[in-house]
Design an enzyme around this catalytic site. Structure first.
Site, PDB file in Angstrom:
ATOM      1  N   ASP A   1       0.819  -1.227   0.000  1.00  0.00           N
ATOM      2  CA  ASP A   1       0.000   0.000   0.000  1.00  0.00           C
ATOM      3  C   ASP A   1       0.847   1.269   0.000  1.00  0.00           C
ATOM      4  O   ASP A   1       0.497   2.253  -0.661  1.00  0.00           O
ATOM      5  CB  ASP A   1      -0.903   0.040   1.248  1.00  0.00           C
ATOM      6  CG  ASP A   1      -1.955  -1.055   1.248  1.00  0.00           C
ATOM      7  OD1 ASP A   1      -2.160  -1.663   0.180  1.00  0.00           O
ATOM      8  OD2 ASP A   1      -2.552  -1.296   2.303  1.00  0.00           O
TER       9      ASP A   1
HETATM   10  P1  NAP Z   1       0.724  -3.931   3.135  1.00  0.00           P
HETATM   11  O1  NAP Z   1       0.114  -2.969   2.208  1.00  0.00           O
HETATM   12  O2  NAP Z   1      -0.121  -4.571   4.157  1.00  0.00           O
HETATM   13  O3  NAP Z   1       1.414  -5.046   2.223  1.00  0.00           O
HETATM   14  C1  NAP Z   1       2.241  -6.007   2.752  1.00  0.00           C
HETATM   15  C2  NAP Z   1       2.599  -6.975   1.641  1.00  0.00           C
HETATM   16  O4  NAP Z   1       3.550  -7.872   2.189  1.00  0.00           O
HETATM   17  C3  NAP Z   1       1.426  -7.802   1.163  1.00  0.00           C
HETATM   18  O5  NAP Z   1       0.984  -7.361  -0.089  1.00  0.00           O
HETATM   19  C4  NAP Z   1       1.964  -9.254   1.126  1.00  0.00           C
HETATM   20  O6  NAP Z   1       1.846  -9.772  -0.183  1.00  0.00           O
HETATM   21  C5  NAP Z   1       3.432  -9.093   1.493  1.00  0.00           C
HETATM   22  N1  NAP Z   1       3.890 -10.155   2.378  1.00  0.00           N
HETATM   23  C6  NAP Z   1       3.258 -10.703   3.446  1.00  0.00           C
HETATM   24  N2  NAP Z   1       4.002 -11.667   3.988  1.00  0.00           N
HETATM   25  C7  NAP Z   1       5.134 -11.740   3.247  1.00  0.00           C
HETATM   26  C8  NAP Z   1       6.294 -12.544   3.317  1.00  0.00           C
HETATM   27  N3  NAP Z   1       6.446 -13.498   4.249  1.00  0.00           N
HETATM   28  N4  NAP Z   1       7.265 -12.349   2.396  1.00  0.00           N
HETATM   29  C9  NAP Z   1       7.119 -11.404   1.437  1.00  0.00           C
HETATM   30  N5  NAP Z   1       6.048 -10.616   1.338  1.00  0.00           N
HETATM   31  C10 NAP Z   1       5.063 -10.783   2.230  1.00  0.00           C
HETATM   32  O7  NAP Z   1       1.963  -3.290   3.931  1.00  0.00           O
HETATM   33  P2  NAP Z   1       2.608  -1.852   3.866  1.00  0.00           P
HETATM   34  O8  NAP Z   1       2.958  -1.470   2.469  1.00  0.00           O
HETATM   35  O9  NAP Z   1       3.662  -1.880   4.897  1.00  0.00           O
HETATM   36  O10 NAP Z   1       1.432  -0.865   4.292  1.00  0.00           O
HETATM   37  C11 NAP Z   1       0.902  -0.825   5.603  1.00  0.00           C
HETATM   38  C12 NAP Z   1      -0.620  -0.758   5.571  1.00  0.00           C
HETATM   39  O11 NAP Z   1      -1.116  -0.779   6.924  1.00  0.00           O
HETATM   40  C13 NAP Z   1      -1.143   0.520   4.940  1.00  0.00           C
HETATM   41  O12 NAP Z   1      -2.370   0.276   4.304  1.00  0.00           O
HETATM   42  C14 NAP Z   1      -1.355   1.418   6.139  1.00  0.00           C
HETATM   43  O13 NAP Z   1      -2.300   2.468   5.922  1.00  0.00           O
HETATM   44  C15 NAP Z   1      -1.910   0.406   7.123  1.00  0.00           C
HETATM   45  N6  NAP Z   1      -1.761   0.995   8.457  1.00  0.00           N
HETATM   46  C16 NAP Z   1      -0.574   0.959   9.071  1.00  0.00           C
HETATM   47  C17 NAP Z   1      -0.427   1.632  10.262  1.00  0.00           C
HETATM   48  C18 NAP Z   1       0.879   1.697  10.977  1.00  0.00           C
HETATM   49  O14 NAP Z   1       0.908   2.277  12.057  1.00  0.00           O
HETATM   50  N7  NAP Z   1       1.954   1.162  10.431  1.00  0.00           N
HETATM   51  C19 NAP Z   1      -1.504   2.302  10.815  1.00  0.00           C
HETATM   52  C20 NAP Z   1      -2.719   2.292  10.155  1.00  0.00           C
HETATM   53  C21 NAP Z   1      -2.832   1.626   8.968  1.00  0.00           C
HETATM   54  P3  NAP Z   1       1.827 -11.373  -0.429  1.00  0.00           P
HETATM   55  O15 NAP Z   1       0.710 -11.901   0.420  1.00  0.00           O
HETATM   56  O16 NAP Z   1       1.631 -11.515  -1.877  1.00  0.00           O
HETATM   57  O17 NAP Z   1       3.164 -11.883   0.028  1.00  0.00           O
END
Ligand code: NAP
Length: 465
Positions: free
Chosen positions: A388
């Site tokens: 994301d």
């Molecule tokens: P993400 O959008 O959740 O994507 C994580 C990706 O990691 C997934 O597409 C998944 O694809 C891949 N993945 C999972 N396990 C894996 C593994 N073992 N090896 C390789 N890839 C793996 O993560 P992000 O880009 O870090 O974004 C964070 C999200 O959380 C955002 O939408 C953000 O708004 C939300 N959020 C975060 C917080 C915070 O405090 N950090 C707060 C509010 C909201 P596959 O399944 O294809 O592997």
């Protein structure tokens, strides 16, 4: 005389604890001083609890010891959960903190009634309402994050009106109690309505917004503790609660800004609803994939590489492998930096904590604003388990649920390589146009395993499947 000296000693301990709490918050603000901050907070909490236990008014330790054993029995296993479960663990801690604040307020009321003053009743009433709603709200948040409860927002027509009416009812009962503190039959109703409001408050909020909600609930729990400090005439509790409350509130504001959302939108926007439809509608489009050998070749030929970690790196616990690849590339004279999105992962500072654990130099971790200007000059953007936070739809697609969220501009790098296991969506549940660009190579596999394979290729060990 003796008791005056004891009281002075206890007061001094509280003052030292208060100063240490303030320093802890300050030191936690930078990775360089964060460990010191944790230690200062631990010493402050131990001092405050120790001083309270030495209070001469305490005559019987039996119940304290029993609750201490129960609390430690729950707290020690909770402290050992996997890093990826920390958000729900934090939500549970807030639930317990708020429950204890509410229970102490309830006890204070029943011990004092019918001699509770109006001012005292206002303090107790506010404290118990905030504590109760934070308790049930935090439990729902923990359930959603643990996926025991559905992550999607549960909404119905007129929901905000119903929720606000329930909150209004709790406040109305509290006002009646302030005027007539002796109406003790109304007190359980006030607690019950506040508990229901906590459920109504968090149920309509989608899983993606839970970390922000938790931060906000943390702030509520802090303010509830500060109010309890007034009720119990405990200055250290007032200060610690106020610090907790205000820092939680500031963190929520920072997170909302990082996602380009307003508080109102997080609390009432039911974010995440559209994603279910978006998920199902994804059509098959071709992508280019590459092997570890090809990826190693591209990295070896680069002179600047920006690594963008995300939630997948945390799941795979790949941070130590990432450190190894950083070392190998740096030794070859390649300039390697890390681009850190403020909401990458599942909690604020998630990536910083993991990369610090792997001893990546702090000065190589650049915030989104610092690194975004560097992507056009970067030969390779290596995305490791992030999705994301790299999604260009946030810039262009007005209908996207993440439209307006600031992202890491990895698509501006000359080549983009994305390590993830499949084409599955990230937390927001939406497709990522980045993967279909001509310059993007998908490296399908587990983050730890794939980075390990690239390392073997770069080290000349070259066995891959
Ligand atoms: P993400 O959008 O959740 O994507 C994580 C990706 O990691 C997934 O597409 C998944 O694809 C891949 N993945 C999972 N396990 C894996 C593994 N073992 N090896 C390789 N890839 C793996 O993560 P992000 O880009 O870090 O974004 C964070 C999200 O959380 C955002 O939408 C953000 O708004 C939300 N959020 C975060 C917080 C915070 O405090 N950090 C707060 C509010 C909201 P596959 O399944 O294809 O592997």
């Amino acid at each position: 005389m003796n008791s005056i000296a004891t009281q002075q000693l206890l007061d001094s301990a509280y003052i030292v604890a208060t100063v240490l709490f303030i320093l802890a918050i300050k030191w936690l603000g930078s990775p360089v001083t964060a460990r010191r901050g944790v230690l200062a907070g631990e010493i402050a909490a131990a001092l405050a609890v120790g001083a309270t236990l030495c209070n001469p008014e305490l005559v019987d330790y039996k119940w304290i010891i029993i609750t201490l054993v129960i609390g430690a029995g729950i707290g020690i296993p909770l402290g050992m959960v996997h890093m990826t479960a920390v958000p729900q663990r934090t939500a549970l801690s807030h639930a317990f903190g708020a429950l204890s604040a509410a229970l102490i307020g309830i006890a204070e009321y029943y011990v004092g009634v019918p001699h509770v003053t109006r001012f005292g009743m206002a303090e107790i009433g506010l404290e118990v309402i905030i504590g109760s709603l934070t308790f049930t709200g935090s439990l729902i948040a923990a359930g959603k994050l643990q996926e025991i409860l559905p992550q999607r927002p549960i909404v119905y027509k007129g929901q905000n009106l119903v929720s606000l009416s329930v909150l209004g009812a709790a406040i109305l009962i509290m006002i009646i109690l302030v005027v007539h503190p002796e109406y003790s039959h109304l007190f359980p109703a006030m607690v019950g309505v506040a508990l229901v409001f906590g459920v109504l408050l968090v149920t309509p909020i989608g899983g993606a917004d839970m970390p922000t909600v938790i931060s906000l609930l943390n702030s509520y729990a802090g303010f509830s503790a500060a109010l309890l400090g007034f009720v119990l005439n405990s200055k250290v509790l007032v200060v610690a609660g106020a610090l907790d409350g205000s820092s939680g509130f500031i963190l929520s504001v920072i997170m909302c800004k990082a996602m380009n959302r307003s508080f109102m939108n997080v609390m009432f926007g039911a974010f995440g609803q559209e994603h279910i439809a978006a998920k199902g509608a994804g059509e098959e489009r071709p992508v280019r994939s590459a092997t570890p050998e090809e990826a190693a070749g591209i990295l070896a030929a680069a002179s600047t590489v920006v690594i963008v970690p995300g939630y997948g790196m945390a799941v795979a616990q790949a941070q130590h492998k990432v450190r190894e690849i950083y070392d190998i590339l740096t030794k070859r004279g390649i300039d390697v930096k890390f681009g850190i999105h403020p909401v990458a992962g599942r909690m604020p500072g998630h990536m910083n904590v993991l990369l610090a654990e792997a001893d990546i130099p702090y000065d190589k971790l650049l915030d989104m604003d610092e690194i975004n200007g560097e992507f056009p000059q970067a030969d390779v953007a290596l995305v490791i388990g992030a999705n994301d936070v790299t999604n260009p739809a946030a810039r262009t697609e007005t209908s996207s649920p993440i439209f307006g969220m600031p992202i890491l501009d990895v698509d501006k790098a000359r080549t983009v390589m994305v390590i993830k296991r499949s084409m599955a969506a990230g937390f927001a549940g939406i497709d990522n146009p980045l993967y279909y660009l001509d310059k993007t190579l998908m490296l399908f596999g587990d983050a730890k395993g794939f980075v390990g394979s690239i390392i073997r290729e770069l080290s000349g060990g070259g066995s891959h499947g």
